[in-house]
Motif scaffolding. Structure first.
Motif, PDB file in Angstrom:
ATOM      1  N   SER A 299      31.709  20.061  43.005  1.00 16.97           N
ATOM      2  CA  SER A 299      30.548  19.125  42.660  1.00 16.97           C
ATOM      3  C   SER A 299      29.085  19.697  42.842  1.00 16.97           C
ATOM      4  O   SER A 299      28.212  19.449  42.208  1.00 16.97           O
ATOM      5  CB  SER A 299      30.823  17.816  43.571  1.00 16.97           C
ATOM      6  OG  SER A 299      30.479  18.050  45.031  1.00 16.97           O
ATOM      7  N   VAL A 300      29.031  20.519  43.854  1.00 14.58           N
ATOM      8  CA  VAL A 300      27.610  21.125  44.235  1.00 14.58           C
ATOM      9  C   VAL A 300      27.382  22.149  42.947  1.00 14.58           C
ATOM     10  O   VAL A 300      26.283  22.519  42.512  1.00 14.58           O
ATOM     11  CB  VAL A 300      27.426  21.599  45.608  1.00 14.58           C
ATOM     12  CG1 VAL A 300      26.168  22.494  45.685  1.00 14.58           C
ATOM     13  CG2 VAL A 300      27.638  20.369  46.568  1.00 14.58           C
ATOM     14  N   ASN A 302      28.664  22.438  40.068  1.00 17.11           N
ATOM     15  CA  ASN A 302      28.700  21.817  38.791  1.00 17.11           C
ATOM     16  C   ASN A 302      27.253  21.534  38.194  1.00 17.11           C
ATOM     17  O   ASN A 302      27.025  21.411  37.018  1.00 17.11           O
ATOM     18  CB  ASN A 302      29.683  20.787  38.581  1.00 17.11           C
ATOM     19  CG  ASN A 302      29.857  20.277  37.217  1.00 17.11           C
ATOM     20  OD1 ASN A 302      30.174  21.308  36.194  1.00 17.11           O
ATOM     21  ND2 ASN A 302      29.991  18.941  36.690  1.00 17.11           N
ATOM     22  N   ARG A 303      26.442  21.612  39.180  1.00 21.48           N
ATOM     23  CA  ARG A 303      25.049  21.352  38.598  1.00 21.48           C
ATOM     24  C   ARG A 303      24.156  22.388  38.107  1.00 21.48           C
ATOM     25  O   ARG A 303      23.234  22.145  37.317  1.00 21.48           O
ATOM     26  CB  ARG A 303      24.125  20.855  39.921  1.00 21.48           C
ATOM     27  CG  ARG A 303      24.648  19.450  40.664  1.00 21.48           C
ATOM     28  CD  ARG A 303      23.815  19.323  41.977  1.00 21.48           C
ATOM     29  NE  ARG A 303      24.233  18.235  42.640  1.00 21.48           N
ATOM     30  CZ  ARG A 303      23.714  17.629  43.674  1.00 21.48           C
ATOM     31  NH1 ARG A 303      22.452  18.290  44.187  1.00 21.48           N
ATOM     32  NH2 ARG A 303      24.050  16.376  44.224  1.00 21.48           N
ATOM     33  N   CYS A 304      24.829  23.589  38.336  1.00 24.90           N
ATOM     34  CA  CYS A 304      24.423  24.984  37.805  1.00 24.90           C
ATOM     35  C   CYS A 304      25.377  25.487  36.568  1.00 24.90           C
ATOM     36  O   CYS A 304      25.138  26.071  35.727  1.00 24.90           O
ATOM     37  CB  CYS A 304      23.872  25.669  38.631  1.00 24.90           C
ATOM     38  SG  CYS A 304      22.588  25.013  39.689  1.00 24.90           S
ATOM     39  N   ASP A 306      28.709  25.216  34.167  1.00 23.40           N
ATOM     40  CA  ASP A 306      29.759  24.385  33.328  1.00 23.40           C
ATOM     41  C   ASP A 306      30.911  24.876  33.640  1.00 23.40           C
ATOM     42  O   ASP A 306      31.348  25.792  32.947  1.00 23.40           O
ATOM     43  CB  ASP A 306      28.891  24.132  31.812  1.00 23.40           C
ATOM     44  CG  ASP A 306      29.971  23.405  31.136  1.00 23.40           C
ATOM     45  OD1 ASP A 306      30.831  22.512  31.622  1.00 23.40           O
ATOM     46  OD2 ASP A 306      29.959  23.351  29.873  1.00 23.40           O
ATOM     47  N   SER A 317      24.083  30.409  33.797  1.00 31.84           N
ATOM     48  CA  SER A 317      23.910  29.093  34.837  1.00 31.84           C
ATOM     49  C   SER A 317      22.463  28.330  34.207  1.00 31.84           C
ATOM     50  O   SER A 317      21.757  29.097  33.613  1.00 31.84           O
ATOM     51  CB  SER A 317      23.651  29.667  36.084  1.00 31.84           C
ATOM     52  OG  SER A 317      23.081  28.495  36.921  1.00 31.84           O
ATOM     53  N   ASP A 318      22.208  26.962  34.330  1.00 31.34           N
ATOM     54  CA  ASP A 318      21.300  26.342  33.827  1.00 31.34           C
ATOM     55  C   ASP A 318      20.288  26.236  34.904  1.00 31.34           C
ATOM     56  O   ASP A 318      19.292  25.940  34.864  1.00 31.34           O
ATOM     57  CB  ASP A 318      21.857  24.853  33.553  1.00 31.34           C
ATOM     58  CG  ASP A 318      22.769  24.681  32.642  1.00 31.34           C
ATOM     59  OD1 ASP A 318      22.775  25.651  31.754  1.00 31.34           O
ATOM     60  OD2 ASP A 318      23.606  24.001  32.612  1.00 31.34           O
ATOM     61  N   CYS A 319      20.344  27.044  36.133  1.00 30.23           N
ATOM     62  CA  CYS A 319      19.321  26.860  37.532  1.00 30.23           C
ATOM     63  C   CYS A 319      18.758  28.398  37.527  1.00 30.23           C
ATOM     64  O   CYS A 319      19.479  29.333  36.771  1.00 30.23           O
ATOM     65  CB  CYS A 319      20.261  26.650  38.622  1.00 30.23           C
ATOM     66  SG  CYS A 319      21.269  24.828  38.372  1.00 30.23           S
ATOM     67  N   ALA A 323      19.370  29.336  43.063  1.00 29.73           N
ATOM     68  CA  ALA A 323      20.079  28.139  43.081  1.00 29.73           C
ATOM     69  C   ALA A 323      21.586  28.426  42.095  1.00 29.73           C
ATOM     70  O   ALA A 323      22.569  27.990  42.431  1.00 29.73           O
ATOM     71  CB  ALA A 323      19.315  27.170  41.915  1.00 29.73           C
ATOM     72  N   ALA A 327      25.076  28.035  43.660  1.00 31.03           N
ATOM     73  CA  ALA A 327      26.206  27.176  43.182  1.00 31.03           C
ATOM     74  C   ALA A 327      27.445  27.958  43.162  1.00 31.03           C
ATOM     75  O   ALA A 327      28.854  27.585  43.653  1.00 31.03           O
ATOM     76  CB  ALA A 327      25.769  26.897  41.794  1.00 31.03           C
TER      77      ALA A 327
END
Length: 412
Positions: A299-300, A302-304, A306, A317-319, A323, A327
């Motif tokens: 869950s942590v 998944n913020r960065c 997919d 990564s989207d971060c 970050a 992740a």
């Protein structure tokens, strides 16, 4: 108080039984009981005797002894017991009377003769069992011989009797012949009969290297096994003797090498425990802890990242840099910590618990290929199932085995 009263009552009962006998015969009676000073338990099978009198007895299961036919006067009672040593007690008895003795003894340390243990080194034991003279040249002797020696043969002839090294022009490529005098053949007729040569355990097939490339500064130790012994130890083809050379580098490596017992982690001896390992309990706890750790970690992460398209986005990564690193760390640390902590809690006994670092390493062994399969699976369902199995089942299994094999004693 109650036990003392019972003992007194017991002795009074004995008085009543003994007094008529004493009154009739005119002799005195001594009745006693031996007790441990600390536990107040009876002392059994103690030897009791009267010093100067030919009278003795052995205490019963209740620690009781009895002497009859005594005359009035003072007596010395000598008590012998393996655990209590030798003790003496004095008492006085009147004619035609019965005296009661209640004696308490303390345990005495037994003094034994000192035990002397003599040990032998491996070399001393080998020389003792050899049965023949040990032809050994150590490093100190080699250094002392270097100023007057040109090669290995010179050093050997200086220190080992019965060995000769002579020039042999008939031998092409090997200018020297080394052999025992008893084995020497006529040079030029049957040739030189040198001993086998082993350097650091490897046989030297070309003896020319012994004279040309073996430097005295590099040698730590030499041993020449005589022909009679060499044939038994190294085979019939070694009947001319065997030369064992140990280099200084090899000796240093052997000295610095740790024993196998110290270089490998020892598994835990479960015979120390009253009960065996709670394998299913540990696996269940590790399974729950691993599932919780996966849920939190993913869950942590998944913020960065997919995870639904992990095969295409494993390294994307989207971060930002930190970050994204955090992740990925969360995806690994969650199940590792969850399963290891749960197994450590469930597997702890009164004596030991699992080694946490070993449990973390075991969980990582299953997690890394699980994520690797997921990242390379593409649209294949079989590989996805394998990654799920490794992450969901493989991790708690690995941690459970680690908890059972590698443990440490809980300090008290």
């Amino acid at each position: 108080m109650r036990q003392n009263a019972l003992s007194l009552l017991f002795l009074l009962t004995l008085f009543c039984a003994a007094d008529p006998l004493a009154a009739q015969t005119g002799s005195a009676v001594a009745i006693g009981r031996l007790l441990d000073l600390v536990t107040n338990e009876p002392i059994v099978d103690a030897s009791v005797e009267l010093v100067g009198e030919d009278i003795g007895a052995i205490t019963t299961d209740q620690g009781i002894f009895r002497f009859e036919g005594l005359v009035g006067g003072e007596y010395t009672l000598r008590i012998r017991h393996l655990a209590y040593g030798v003790k003496e007690e004095q008492f006085t008895v009147e004619p035609a009377q019965t005296v009661a003795l209640r004696i308490q003894l303390s345990v005495e340390a037994i003094s034994l003769r000192p035990l002397v243990v003599t040990g032998r080194t491996e070399e001393e034991q080998r020389q003792r069992t050899r049965g023949t003279q040990a032809n050994v040249v150590d490093r100190a002797e080699i250094e002392a011989s270097i100023p007057s020696a040109n090669h290995v043969g010179d050093v050997l002839t200086m220190h080992i009797p019965g060995l000769r090294v002579i020039e042999d022009p008939a031998q092409v490529g090997t200018p020297y012949c080394m052999e025992f005098r008893g084995k020497r053949s006529v040079i030029g007729v049957t040739g030189c009969r040198p001993p086998k040569v082993f350097i650091d355990g490897t046989q030297l097939l070309d003896l020319q290297q012994l004279w040309q490339y073996t430097h005295l500064d590099d040698i730590h130790r030499m041993e020449l096994v005589p022909p009679a012994e060499a044939g038994l130890l190294y085979g019939t083809d070694s009947s001319d003797g065997v030369l064992l050379i140990e280099t200084r580098l090899y000796a240093e490596m052997q000295q610095d090498r740790l024993p196998d017992e110290l270089t490998r982690p020892a598994t835990y001896d479960w015979s120390l425990e009253l009960e065996g390992h709670s394998t299913w309990k540990v696996f269940g706890a590790a399974f729950v802890g691993n599932a919780a750790g996966l849920a939190v970690g993913l869950s942590v992460a998944n913020r960065c990242i997919d995870f639904e398209n992990l095969d295409r986005n494993a390294f994307n990564s989207d971060c930002g840099g930190w970050a994204a690193a955090g992740a990925r760390l969360a995806a690994f640390a969650g199940p590792m910590l969850g399963s290891s902590l749960a197994a450590r809690w469930a597997g702890t006994t009164d004596l030991s618990r699992g080694k946490f670092l070993y449990q973390l390493a075991a969980s990582a062994i299953a997690i890394m290929p699980g994520y690797a399969l997921a990242a390379t699976s593409g649209d294949g369902g079989e590989l996805n199932a394998a990654s799920y199995a490794l992450l969901g089942i493989g991790v708690p299994l690995a941690v459970t085995f680690s908890d059972k094999l590698f443990r440490k004693i809980i300090p008290r």
